[in-house]
Design a protein around this motif. Structure first.
Motif, PDB file in Angstrom:
ATOM      1  N   TYR A  75       0.843  -1.200   0.000  1.00  0.00           N
ATOM      2  CA  TYR A  75       0.000   0.000   0.000  1.00  0.00           C
ATOM      3  C   TYR A  75       0.879   1.251   0.000  1.00  0.00           C
ATOM      4  O   TYR A  75       0.608   2.213  -0.737  1.00  0.00           O
ATOM      5  CB  TYR A  75      -0.925   0.009   1.216  1.00  0.00           C
ATOM      6  CG  TYR A  75      -1.871   1.179   1.227  1.00  0.00           C
ATOM      7  CD1 TYR A  75      -3.091   1.116   0.551  1.00  0.00           C
ATOM      8  CD2 TYR A  75      -1.545   2.356   1.882  1.00  0.00           C
ATOM      9  CE1 TYR A  75      -3.950   2.201   0.528  1.00  0.00           C
ATOM     10  CE2 TYR A  75      -2.402   3.447   1.867  1.00  0.00           C
ATOM     11  CZ  TYR A  75      -3.600   3.358   1.196  1.00  0.00           C
ATOM     12  OH  TYR A  75      -4.448   4.454   1.172  1.00  0.00           O
ATOM     13  N   GLN A  78       2.212   2.110  -3.282  1.00  0.00           N
ATOM     14  CA  GLN A  78       1.207   2.690  -4.174  1.00  0.00           C
ATOM     15  C   GLN A  78       0.868   4.133  -3.812  1.00  0.00           C
ATOM     16  O   GLN A  78       0.685   4.978  -4.684  1.00  0.00           O
ATOM     17  CB  GLN A  78      -0.078   1.860  -4.126  1.00  0.00           C
ATOM     18  CG  GLN A  78       0.031   0.475  -4.711  1.00  0.00           C
ATOM     19  CD  GLN A  78      -1.279  -0.298  -4.577  1.00  0.00           C
ATOM     20  OE1 GLN A  78      -2.302   0.250  -4.158  1.00  0.00           O
ATOM     21  NE2 GLN A  78      -1.250  -1.566  -4.915  1.00  0.00           N
ATOM     22  N   ARG A  79       0.758   4.426  -2.500  1.00  0.00           N
ATOM     23  CA  ARG A  79       0.226   5.712  -2.059  1.00  0.00           C
ATOM     24  C   ARG A  79       1.236   6.604  -1.341  1.00  0.00           C
ATOM     25  O   ARG A  79       0.938   7.755  -1.053  1.00  0.00           O
ATOM     26  CB  ARG A  79      -0.981   5.477  -1.132  1.00  0.00           C
ATOM     27  CG  ARG A  79      -2.134   4.716  -1.797  1.00  0.00           C
ATOM     28  CD  ARG A  79      -2.693   5.479  -2.990  1.00  0.00           C
ATOM     29  NE  ARG A  79      -3.711   4.754  -3.709  1.00  0.00           N
ATOM     30  CZ  ARG A  79      -5.016   4.807  -3.443  1.00  0.00           C
ATOM     31  NH1 ARG A  79      -5.450   5.539  -2.430  1.00  0.00           N
ATOM     32  NH2 ARG A  79      -5.879   4.140  -4.161  1.00  0.00           N
ATOM     33  N   ALA A  84      -3.924   4.973   5.666  1.00  0.00           N
ATOM     34  CA  ALA A  84      -4.938   4.409   4.767  1.00  0.00           C
ATOM     35  C   ALA A  84      -6.337   4.606   5.336  1.00  0.00           C
ATOM     36  O   ALA A  84      -6.535   4.502   6.550  1.00  0.00           O
ATOM     37  CB  ALA A  84      -4.677   2.922   4.566  1.00  0.00           C
ATOM     38  N   ALA A  88      -9.582   0.607   2.746  1.00  0.00           N
ATOM     39  CA  ALA A  88      -8.531   0.300   1.776  1.00  0.00           C
ATOM     40  C   ALA A  88      -8.161  -1.181   1.790  1.00  0.00           C
ATOM     41  O   ALA A  88      -8.081  -1.814   2.846  1.00  0.00           O
ATOM     42  CB  ALA A  88      -7.292   1.141   2.073  1.00  0.00           C
ATOM     43  N   ARG A 142      -2.999  11.606   5.971  1.00  0.00           N
ATOM     44  CA  ARG A 142      -3.164  11.184   4.575  1.00  0.00           C
ATOM     45  C   ARG A 142      -3.161  12.406   3.648  1.00  0.00           C
ATOM     46  O   ARG A 142      -2.464  12.424   2.626  1.00  0.00           O
ATOM     47  CB  ARG A 142      -4.454  10.383   4.425  1.00  0.00           C
ATOM     48  CG  ARG A 142      -4.705   9.890   3.006  1.00  0.00           C
ATOM     49  CD  ARG A 142      -5.790   8.849   2.962  1.00  0.00           C
ATOM     50  NE  ARG A 142      -7.059   9.309   3.488  1.00  0.00           N
ATOM     51  CZ  ARG A 142      -7.566   8.947   4.658  1.00  0.00           C
ATOM     52  NH1 ARG A 142      -6.903   8.115   5.445  1.00  0.00           N
ATOM     53  NH2 ARG A 142      -8.739   9.400   5.060  1.00  0.00           N
ATOM     54  N   TYR A 146      -0.369  13.499   0.771  1.00  0.00           N
ATOM     55  CA  TYR A 146      -0.712  13.727  -0.635  1.00  0.00           C
ATOM     56  C   TYR A 146      -0.319  15.141  -1.079  1.00  0.00           C
ATOM     57  O   TYR A 146       0.114  15.352  -2.227  1.00  0.00           O
ATOM     58  CB  TYR A 146      -2.201  13.505  -0.863  1.00  0.00           C
ATOM     59  CG  TYR A 146      -2.627  12.052  -0.757  1.00  0.00           C
ATOM     60  CD1 TYR A 146      -1.695  11.033  -0.726  1.00  0.00           C
ATOM     61  CD2 TYR A 146      -3.981  11.708  -0.680  1.00  0.00           C
ATOM     62  CE1 TYR A 146      -2.076   9.710  -0.630  1.00  0.00           C
ATOM     63  CE2 TYR A 146      -4.375  10.386  -0.576  1.00  0.00           C
ATOM     64  CZ  TYR A 146      -3.425   9.389  -0.550  1.00  0.00           C
ATOM     65  OH  TYR A 146      -3.813   8.082  -0.447  1.00  0.00           O
ATOM     66  N   GLN A 149       3.318  15.074  -1.752  1.00  0.00           N
ATOM     67  CA  GLN A 149       3.603  14.398  -3.028  1.00  0.00           C
ATOM     68  C   GLN A 149       3.331  15.316  -4.217  1.00  0.00           C
ATOM     69  O   GLN A 149       4.111  15.348  -5.178  1.00  0.00           O
ATOM     70  CB  GLN A 149       2.760  13.126  -3.128  1.00  0.00           C
ATOM     71  CG  GLN A 149       3.142  12.054  -2.125  1.00  0.00           C
ATOM     72  CD  GLN A 149       2.103  10.943  -2.031  1.00  0.00           C
ATOM     73  OE1 GLN A 149       1.324  10.729  -2.964  1.00  0.00           O
ATOM     74  NE2 GLN A 149       2.071  10.244  -0.907  1.00  0.00           N
ATOM     75  N   THR A 165      -7.583  17.159  -6.448  1.00  0.00           N
ATOM     76  CA  THR A 165      -7.655  15.904  -5.695  1.00  0.00           C
ATOM     77  C   THR A 165      -6.435  15.037  -5.974  1.00  0.00           C
ATOM     78  O   THR A 165      -5.705  15.260  -6.940  1.00  0.00           O
ATOM     79  CB  THR A 165      -8.919  15.100  -6.056  1.00  0.00           C
ATOM     80  OG1 THR A 165      -8.837  14.699  -7.443  1.00  0.00           O
ATOM     81  CG2 THR A 165     -10.182  15.915  -5.830  1.00  0.00           C
ATOM     82  N   ARG A 166      -6.242  14.053  -5.107  1.00  0.00           N
ATOM     83  CA  ARG A 166      -5.217  13.022  -5.319  1.00  0.00           C
ATOM     84  C   ARG A 166      -5.709  11.751  -4.661  1.00  0.00           C
ATOM     85  O   ARG A 166      -6.071  11.753  -3.482  1.00  0.00           O
ATOM     86  CB  ARG A 166      -3.871  13.442  -4.741  1.00  0.00           C
ATOM     87  CG  ARG A 166      -2.732  12.443  -5.066  1.00  0.00           C
ATOM     88  CD  ARG A 166      -1.411  12.983  -4.557  1.00  0.00           C
ATOM     89  NE  ARG A 166      -0.296  12.095  -4.848  1.00  0.00           N
ATOM     90  CZ  ARG A 166       0.404  12.077  -5.980  1.00  0.00           C
ATOM     91  NH1 ARG A 166       0.078  12.934  -6.955  1.00  0.00           N
ATOM     92  NH2 ARG A 166       1.408  11.247  -6.161  1.00  0.00           N
ATOM     93  N   HIS A 167      -5.721  10.661  -5.410  1.00  0.00           N
ATOM     94  CA  HIS A 167      -6.215   9.376  -4.917  1.00  0.00           C
ATOM     95  C   HIS A 167      -7.601   9.532  -4.272  1.00  0.00           C
ATOM     96  O   HIS A 167      -7.894   8.897  -3.264  1.00  0.00           O
ATOM     97  CB  HIS A 167      -5.244   8.767  -3.917  1.00  0.00           C
ATOM     98  CG  HIS A 167      -3.891   8.476  -4.472  1.00  0.00           C
ATOM     99  ND1 HIS A 167      -3.702   7.771  -5.645  1.00  0.00           N
ATOM    100  CD2 HIS A 167      -2.644   8.808  -4.019  1.00  0.00           C
ATOM    101  CE1 HIS A 167      -2.402   7.670  -5.898  1.00  0.00           C
ATOM    102  NE2 HIS A 167      -1.746   8.298  -4.935  1.00  0.00           N
ATOM    103  N   GLY A 168      -8.411  10.382  -4.846  1.00  0.00           N
ATOM    104  CA  GLY A 168      -9.774  10.567  -4.334  1.00  0.00           C
ATOM    105  C   GLY A 168      -9.886  11.533  -3.175  1.00  0.00           C
ATOM    106  O   GLY A 168     -10.988  11.828  -2.706  1.00  0.00           O
TER     107      GLY A 168
END
Length: 293
Positions: A75, A78-79, A84, A88, A142, A146, A149, A165-168
């Motif tokens: 995970y 990926q993120r 999380a 998730a 979280r 993001y 990032q 947005t990022r990853h929702g």
């Protein structure tokens, strides 16, 4: 041993449920007996070596942790964070729920040495794996990750506005909230955002917008009351090791004041439909199941 060999050949592992029988042989119970003898020092080295060659799992709890840790590592790849959301999943593992569980007091196990090893393994993936120890929620961590990032990918801070947005996750809206509510952030949160170039929003003076100032004042008092309740609940969970306090519970806070935490929880549940999503997530992260449903 023959029954264990047959199971391993068929399933490619030896993680046998306790109640499993292989033919007429109670294989799960037999393996449990072998583990018990091994822990008690009542097993010869030759027999232990034979079982290890076959693939016995000596510590089923550690084996399960290792599997979930592998999912957590995937995970993170990926993120870029272990903050999380509860729903998730990765590698067919409910990694969000697992991380929620290990965040709770006692979630890494009752044995202190084992808990320390597990915490170190999680920290090796993400040093901020448990945001509660830093003074903020998983949701805040979280969004902060993001935002970091996006900036690392050369996004301009001024361009991260509501709608980005990022990853929702609504990073633009979250960023605007942090700037607006800067005074409510703790020093470490302010320092982290400041290092990214984030500054507090300009203050609107009361004489130019009295109605807006009054509304902000009311919102501030509401946020203060909610944060105080959250602090009291976190303190109770850390001391008692889990379990929601009853309605009559009163928590003594570090400043000497008393907080009617049990009544406060009931009130939050009654106004659930009117609570902001970040407050619901904060309550759900502390184990209040109705907040996450």
């Amino acid at each position: 041993m023959e029954a264990a060999w047959r199971f391993r050949e068929r399933e490619q592992h030896l993680k046998v449920p306790y109640d499993h029988t292989e033919g007429a042989h109670p294989l799960g119970r037999w393996l449990s007996d072998q583990r018990r003898a091994f822990r008690a020092g009542q097993m010869t080295g030759e027999r232990a070596a034979e079982l290890e060659e076959l693939g016995i799992v000596w510590d089923t709890a550690d084996a399960a942790f290792a599997e979930n840790l592998a999912a957590a590592r995937a995970y993170y790849e990926q993120r870029g964070t272990l903050a999380a959301p509860r729903h998730a999943t990765v590698l067919d593992k409910p990694v969000g729920q697992w991380l929620t569980n290990v965040h709770r007091p006692g979630g890494l196990g009752k044995d202190p040495a084992r808990a320390d090893r597990r915490a170190a393994a999680l920290a090796a993936i993400d040093e901020d794996w448990n945001p509660a120890t830093l003074g903020w929620t998983v949701d805040w961590q979280r969004h902060y990750s993001y935002l970091t990032q996006l900036l690392a990918e050369r996004a301009r801070l001024k361009a991260i506005t509501p709608g980005v947005t990022r990853h929702g996750g609504g990073i633009g809206r979250w960023l605007a909230t942090q700037r607006r509510d800067w005074a409510r952030l703790n020093t470490e949160q302010q320092d982290r955002l400041g290092a990214l170039g984030v500054t507090p929003a300009k203050v609107v003076h009361a004489h130019t917008a009295p109605a807006r100032a009054a509304a902000a004042s009311r919102a501030g008092r509401g946020a203060e009351a909610f944060n105080k309740g959250l602090q009291a609940l976190q303190q109770d969970l850390a001391r008692e090791g889990g379990g929601t306090p009853g309605r009559s519970h009163v928590e003594q806070l570090p400043d000497g004041s008393e907080h009617r935490t049990g009544v406060w929880i009931v009130n939050q549940k009654q106004r659930r439909d009117r609570l902001r999503p970040d407050r619901l997530r904060a309550l759900a992260d502390l184990g209040l199941e109705w907040a996450g449903s």
